[in-house]
Design a protein around this motif. Structure first.
Motif, PDB file in Angstrom:
ATOM      1  N   LEU A  41     -27.108  62.530  75.556  1.00 56.43           N
ATOM      2  CA  LEU A  41     -27.952  63.039  74.470  1.00 56.43           C
ATOM      3  C   LEU A  41     -29.128  63.785  75.103  1.00 56.43           C
ATOM      4  CD1 LEU A  41     -28.065  59.862  72.183  1.00 56.43           C
ATOM      5  CD2 LEU A  41     -26.561  61.831  71.937  1.00 56.43           C
ATOM      6  N   PRO A  42     -28.980  65.097  75.361  1.00 50.99           N
ATOM      7  CA  PRO A  42     -30.026  65.832  76.093  1.00 50.99           C
ATOM      8  C   PRO A  42     -31.374  65.858  75.384  1.00 50.99           C
ATOM      9  CG  PRO A  42     -28.395  67.336  75.155  1.00 50.99           C
ATOM     10  CD  PRO A  42     -27.861  65.955  74.981  1.00 50.99           C
ATOM     11  N   GLY A  43     -31.384  65.774  74.046  1.00 55.07           N
ATOM     12  CA  GLY A  43     -32.637  65.810  73.308  1.00 55.07           C
ATOM     13  C   GLY A  43     -33.423  64.518  73.383  1.00 55.07           C
TER      14      GLY A  43
ATOM     15  N   ARG B 157     -33.945  53.992  75.584  1.00 59.48           N
ATOM     16  CA  ARG B 157     -33.162  55.218  75.385  1.00 59.48           C
ATOM     17  C   ARG B 157     -31.857  55.220  76.179  1.00 59.48           C
ATOM     18  NH1 ARG B 157     -37.978  59.800  75.468  1.00 59.48           N
ATOM     19  NH2 ARG B 157     -39.214  58.857  73.821  1.00 59.48           N
ATOM     20  N   LEU B 158     -31.902  54.648  77.388  1.00 62.39           N
ATOM     21  CA  LEU B 158     -30.685  54.653  78.207  1.00 62.39           C
ATOM     22  C   LEU B 158     -29.577  53.824  77.564  1.00 62.39           C
ATOM     23  CD1 LEU B 158     -31.628  54.533  81.989  1.00 62.39           C
ATOM     24  CD2 LEU B 158     -30.482  56.326  80.742  1.00 62.39           C
ATOM     25  N   ARG B 159     -29.957  52.777  76.868  1.00 58.74           N
ATOM     26  CA  ARG B 159     -28.966  51.934  76.190  1.00 58.74           C
ATOM     27  C   ARG B 159     -28.203  52.764  75.145  1.00 58.74           C
ATOM     28  NH1 ARG B 159     -31.489  47.124  73.126  1.00 58.74           N
ATOM     29  NH2 ARG B 159     -32.090  46.511  75.209  1.00 58.74           N
ATOM     30  N   ILE B 160     -28.953  53.608  74.425  1.00 58.20           N
ATOM     31  CA  ILE B 160     -28.343  54.473  73.414  1.00 58.20           C
ATOM     32  C   ILE B 160     -27.417  55.487  74.081  1.00 58.20           C
ATOM     33  CG2 ILE B 160     -28.850  56.223  71.643  1.00 58.20           C
ATOM     34  CD1 ILE B 160     -29.621  53.417  70.773  1.00 58.20           C
ATOM     35  N   CYS B 161     -27.852  56.054  75.209  1.00 59.98           N
ATOM     36  CA  CYS B 161     -27.031  57.046  75.920  1.00 59.98           C
ATOM     37  C   CYS B 161     -25.757  56.425  76.481  1.00 59.98           C
ATOM     38  CB  CYS B 161     -27.835  57.697  77.044  1.00 59.98           C
ATOM     39  SG  CYS B 161     -29.126  58.777  76.419  1.00 59.98           S
ATOM     40  N   ARG B 162     -25.850  55.166  76.919  1.00 59.87           N
ATOM     41  CA  ARG B 162     -24.656  54.493  77.424  1.00 59.87           C
ATOM     42  C   ARG B 162     -23.652  54.247  76.305  1.00 59.87           C
ATOM     43  NH1 ARG B 162     -26.430  49.246  80.314  1.00 59.87           N
ATOM     44  NH2 ARG B 162     -24.184  48.891  80.407  1.00 59.87           N
TER      45      ARG B 162
ATOM     46  N   LYS C 168     -22.270  60.360  63.755  1.00 61.27           N
ATOM     47  CA  LYS C 168     -23.501  60.447  62.960  1.00 61.27           C
ATOM     48  C   LYS C 168     -24.703  59.933  63.757  1.00 61.27           C
ATOM     49  CE  LYS C 168     -25.020  57.342  60.404  1.00 61.27           C
ATOM     50  NZ  LYS C 168     -26.154  56.373  60.403  1.00 61.27           N
ATOM     51  N   GLN C 169     -24.504  58.840  64.500  1.00 58.34           N
ATOM     52  CA  GLN C 169     -25.587  58.256  65.303  1.00 58.34           C
ATOM     53  C   GLN C 169     -25.995  59.190  66.445  1.00 58.34           C
ATOM     54  OE1 GLN C 169     -26.863  56.183  63.367  1.00 58.34           O
ATOM     55  NE2 GLN C 169     -26.782  54.233  64.424  1.00 58.34           N
ATOM     56  N   LYS C 170     -25.019  59.919  67.012  1.00 56.12           N
ATOM     57  CA  LYS C 170     -25.339  60.907  68.051  1.00 56.12           C
ATOM     58  C   LYS C 170     -26.324  61.928  67.514  1.00 56.12           C
ATOM     59  CE  LYS C 170     -20.995  61.127  70.648  1.00 56.12           C
ATOM     60  NZ  LYS C 170     -19.845  61.999  70.954  1.00 56.12           N
ATOM     61  N   LEU C 171     -26.024  62.415  66.314  1.00 60.10           N
ATOM     62  CA  LEU C 171     -26.874  63.420  65.667  1.00 60.10           C
ATOM     63  C   LEU C 171     -28.267  62.863  65.403  1.00 60.10           C
ATOM     64  CD1 LEU C 171     -25.849  66.239  64.930  1.00 60.10           C
ATOM     65  CD2 LEU C 171     -25.610  65.488  62.582  1.00 60.10           C
TER      66      LEU C 171
ATOM     67  N   THR D 150     -30.446  59.379  83.440  1.00 61.31           N
ATOM     68  CA  THR D 150     -29.017  59.061  83.419  1.00 61.31           C
ATOM     69  C   THR D 150     -28.822  57.669  83.989  1.00 61.31           C
ATOM     70  OG1 THR D 150     -28.776  60.172  85.560  1.00 61.31           O
ATOM     71  CG2 THR D 150     -28.183  61.440  83.601  1.00 61.31           C
ATOM     72  N   SER D 151     -27.897  56.940  83.416  1.00 60.70           N
ATOM     73  CA  SER D 151     -27.636  55.568  83.857  1.00 60.70           C
ATOM     74  C   SER D 151     -26.540  55.548  84.916  1.00 60.70           C
ATOM     75  CB  SER D 151     -27.201  54.717  82.655  1.00 60.70           C
ATOM     76  OG  SER D 151     -26.869  53.425  83.083  1.00 60.70           O
ATOM     77  N   LYS D 152     -26.689  54.640  85.878  1.00 65.24           N
ATOM     78  CA  LYS D 152     -25.648  54.477  86.900  1.00 65.24           C
ATOM     79  C   LYS D 152     -24.479  53.667  86.355  1.00 65.24           C
ATOM     80  CE  LYS D 152     -29.069  54.626  90.610  1.00 65.24           C
ATOM     81  NZ  LYS D 152     -29.798  53.843  91.614  1.00 65.24           N
ATOM     82  N   LYS D 153     -24.747  52.915  85.292  1.00 65.70           N
ATOM     83  CA  LYS D 153     -23.693  52.079  84.711  1.00 65.70           C
ATOM     84  C   LYS D 153     -22.800  52.922  83.817  1.00 65.70           C
ATOM     85  CE  LYS D 153     -26.859  48.173  84.729  1.00 65.70           C
ATOM     86  NZ  LYS D 153     -27.677  47.286  83.906  1.00 65.70           N
ATOM     87  N   GLN D 154     -21.509  52.717  83.935  1.00 66.31           N
ATOM     88  CA  GLN D 154     -20.543  53.520  83.178  1.00 66.31           C
ATOM     89  C   GLN D 154     -20.157  52.899  81.840  1.00 66.31           C
ATOM     90  OE1 GLN D 154     -19.561  56.598  84.232  1.00 66.31           O
ATOM     91  NE2 GLN D 154     -21.050  56.247  85.856  1.00 66.31           N
TER      92      GLN D 154
END
Length: 201
Positions: A18-20, A8-13, A52-55, A25-29
């Motif tokens: 993506l709160p849902g 999941r963190l890979r997707i958020c990075r 679209k992918q965010k949604l 949270t990742s330390k990598k920017q």
């Protein structure tokens, strides 16, 4: 299978907050992958695809489910993007998440699938159930169900409950008072780009 079961963190990075999907949270920017450091300007298609992918990942939908929601939103009068967000926000799994009864949407989906949730005194095990104004969402009158939700309520996924919902923490029930307004949608995205993505396909 509609559920995303990968990292999941890979997707958020890659897509941003993506709160849902996850509370981590990742330390990598930088985005994941060897091309994450490149600062090349993305194409118009890439920008629309990202929105679209965010949604998709935030609400935990498959491509087919999202397409079905887009088609339903187009049939309703008004802004297609706003109607789409309202359809997604009024899903049962998301409503449970927004009430604070679960830390993420996948956790809310598990509560629904395992029969811990009652809507208007009936067990609903369908995550995509569309909540309507006046619906009352309760936790099943079972010790294990109540303990689970009480633990989740100590650490809610989001700080504020939207103005269209109300929650009674002692009785463990929530009420849907209306349809969500655009400013209460927790996800940072441009929904018009999602509509454009599907209209150009």
């Amino acid at each position: 299978m509609s559920r995303y079961r990968g990292a999941r963190l890979r997707i958020c990075r890659r897509l941003g907050d993506l709160p849902g999907l996850t509370r981590k949270t990742s330390k990598k920017q930088m985005p994941a992958g060897e091309h994450g450091q490149q600062s090349r300007k993305p194409s118009e298609y890439a920008v629309r695809l990202e929105e679209k992918q965010k949604l998709r990942f935030n609400y935990g939908l498959s491509e087919r489910q999202l397409l079905r929601c887009i088609k339903a939103a187009k049939k309703v009068q008004g802004s297609t993007g706003l109607v789409l967000l309202q359809i997604l926000e009024m899903r049962l799994d998301n409503t449970i998440f927004r009430l604070g009864m679960s830390p993420t949407i996948p956790a809310a989906r598990q509560l629904v699938n395992h029969g811990h949730i009652l809507v208007n005194d009936k067990i609903i095990s369908i995550c995509s159930y569309q909540c309507k104004p006046g619906d009352i969402i309760k936790v099943k009158d079972k010790i294990s169900s109540k303990l689970l939700v009480e633990n989740y309520l100590k650490f809610p996924g989001l700080a504020h409950i939207p103005n269209h919902l109300e929650l009674d923490k002692k009785k463990l029930y929530g009420k849907v008072n209306g349809v969500i307004d655009r400013e209460w949608v927790a996800l940072q995205l441009n929904e018009l780009l999602v509509v454009e993505y599907y209209s150009r396909k």
